[in-house]
Design an enzyme around this catalytic site. Structure first.
Site, PDB file in Angstrom:
ATOM      1  N   ILE A   1       0.856  -1.128  -0.043  1.00  0.00           N
ATOM      2  CA  ILE A   1      -0.042  -0.133  -0.001  1.00  0.00           C
ATOM      3  C   ILE A   1       0.818   1.212  -0.188  1.00  0.00           C
ATOM      4  CG2 ILE A   1      -1.846  -1.121   0.955  1.00  0.00           C
ATOM      5  CD1 ILE A   1      -1.113  -0.111   3.775  1.00  0.00           C
ATOM      6  N   ALA A   2       2.222   1.017   0.280  1.00  0.00           N
ATOM      7  CA  ALA A   2       3.254   2.306   0.266  1.00  0.00           C
ATOM      8  C   ALA A   2       4.671   1.600   0.267  1.00  0.00           C
ATOM      9  CB  ALA A   2       3.138   2.991   1.512  1.00  0.00           C
TER      10      ALA A   2
ATOM     11  N   SER B   1      11.792   4.505   0.770  1.00  0.00           N
ATOM     12  CA  SER B   1      13.205   4.106   0.596  1.00  0.00           C
ATOM     13  C   SER B   1      13.804   2.863   1.496  1.00  0.00           C
ATOM     14  CB  SER B   1      14.217   5.251   0.663  1.00  0.00           C
ATOM     15  OG  SER B   1      13.817   5.827   2.031  1.00  0.00           O
ATOM     16  N   ILE B   2      13.421   2.839   2.610  1.00  0.00           N
ATOM     17  CA  ILE B   2      13.932   1.914   3.600  1.00  0.00           C
ATOM     18  C   ILE B   2      13.146   0.436   3.591  1.00  0.00           C
ATOM     19  CG2 ILE B   2      14.368   1.452   5.988  1.00  0.00           C
ATOM     20  CD1 ILE B   2      15.824   4.085   6.384  1.00  0.00           C
ATOM     21  N   ALA B   3      11.701   0.733   3.412  1.00  0.00           N
ATOM     22  CA  ALA B   3      10.714  -0.370   3.635  1.00  0.00           C
ATOM     23  C   ALA B   3       9.480  -0.054   2.821  1.00  0.00           C
ATOM     24  CB  ALA B   3      10.601  -0.378   5.245  1.00  0.00           C
TER      25      ALA B   3
ATOM     26  N   VAL C   1       5.090  -1.372   2.963  1.00  0.00           N
ATOM     27  CA  VAL C   1       3.931  -1.756   3.840  1.00  0.00           C
ATOM     28  C   VAL C   1       3.152  -2.687   3.098  1.00  0.00           C
ATOM     29  CG1 VAL C   1       2.160  -0.894   5.625  1.00  0.00           C
ATOM     30  CG2 VAL C   1       4.461   0.395   5.516  1.00  0.00           C
TER      31      VAL C   1
ATOM     32  N   LYS D   1       5.085  -3.801   7.855  1.00  0.00           N
ATOM     33  CA  LYS D   1       6.368  -2.829   7.356  1.00  0.00           C
ATOM     34  C   LYS D   1       7.329  -3.985   7.198  1.00  0.00           C
ATOM     35  CE  LYS D   1       8.958   1.231   8.447  1.00  0.00           C
ATOM     36  NZ  LYS D   1       9.276   2.346   9.414  1.00  0.00           N
TER      37      LYS D   1
ATOM     38  N   ASP E   1       9.922  13.029  12.449  1.00  0.00           N
ATOM     39  CA  ASP E   1      10.042  12.652  10.729  1.00  0.00           C
ATOM     40  C   ASP E   1       8.547  13.029  10.516  1.00  0.00           C
ATOM     41  OD1 ASP E   1      11.164  12.556   8.394  1.00  0.00           O
ATOM     42  OD2 ASP E   1      11.014  10.431   8.480  1.00  0.00           O
TER      43      ASP E   1
END
Length: 254
Positions: A35-36, A39-41, A43, A57, A189
């Site tokens: 669903i998204a 850059s690092i992970a 979901v 995630k 963040d």
């Protein structure tokens, strides 16, 4: 939250290597389409065998090696900057890279993020709170996988005429003040990809890989700083900023 997706085989490998079970045994349903994807992970939506809907995630395969290589390059550039640029002493490039390294390596450890989620979730349960944090599911978490409550809401760019934007803005500001001045623990963040708005106008926060801590004495200093700015007391504001900063040389308060 719109990066290229990981191959399905990589997702399966990270999940099963981290949680030590096949996907079918871990989840009743697991949507292979993310669903998204960041850059690092990325979901994925899933359903536990208990029937609870969750967001999973999954860290990108080998992303740690990529980041460590990039940090080596940044360290080299920082040393060059300090050797070549006379004014670099004010910016301390190597110190900046060291701070970035600590933050990034911490963000790669989803066990740390799970702990932060638990703390933020406890804070968000207080009656006055205008923000919401998903519940974490401990049994389905590890260094490279984080499983949390699935939450639905609107992204900030999706807000339309049906939304009470004044109430939403007030809730966002109040959530920031509660975290910084009351809890001393804040989401560091909070970009639009890490937040959305619930139907009751509250702010939902996700992605707690990067958080900030503020001591009680620092919170008191910041409160006085806000007041000094509010009454336009420039001298007090300058002295407080000097006190909370980290300087390697004398600074002109004027």
């Amino acid at each position: 939250d719109d990066c290229p997706e990981m191959p399905e085989a990589d997702v399966t490998r990270v999940l099963e290597d981290t949680l030590h079970e096949p996907i079918g045994k871990l989840f009743k349903e697991f949507n292979r389409i993310p669903i998204a994807s960041a850059s690092i992970a990325q979901v994925h939506r899933a359903v536990l065998h208990s029937g609870e809907e969750v967001a999973v995630k999954v860290q990108r395969l080998n992303i740690r090696e990529v980041i460590l290589n990039d940090l080596d390059i940044l360290r080299l550039l920082a040393r060059l900057a300090e050797a070549i640029i006379a004014e670099s002493g004010l910016l301390t490039p190597r110190s900046l890279v060291e701070e970035l390294e600590v933050a990034l390596l911490q963000e790669l450890d989803f066990s740390h993020e799970a702990e932060m989620l638990r703390r933020f979730y406890a804070n968000a349960q207080k009656s006055s709170r205008t923000y919401v944090v998903p519940k974490v599911f401990e049994a389905f978490c590890g260094r490279s996988v984080l499983t949390m409550e699935f939450m639905r809401g609107a992204r900030l760019h999706e807000l339309g005429v049906s939304h009470d934007k004044k109430a939403i803005a007030a809730n966002i500001v109040k959530a920031a003040f509660e975290q910084i001045f009351v809890d001393g623990l804040f989401h560091a963040d909070p970009h639009p990809g890490n937040s959305f708005i619930l139907p009751d106008n509250r702010l939902a926060l996700i992605d707690f890989g990067c958080v900030g801590h503020i001591s009680h004495s620092m919170r008191e200093t910041l409160v006085v700083l806000v007041v000094a700015i509010g009454i336009k007391d420039a001298e007090t504001a300058a002295r407080l900023l000097y006190r909370v900063g980290v300087t390697e040389e004398r600074v002109s308060l004027r």
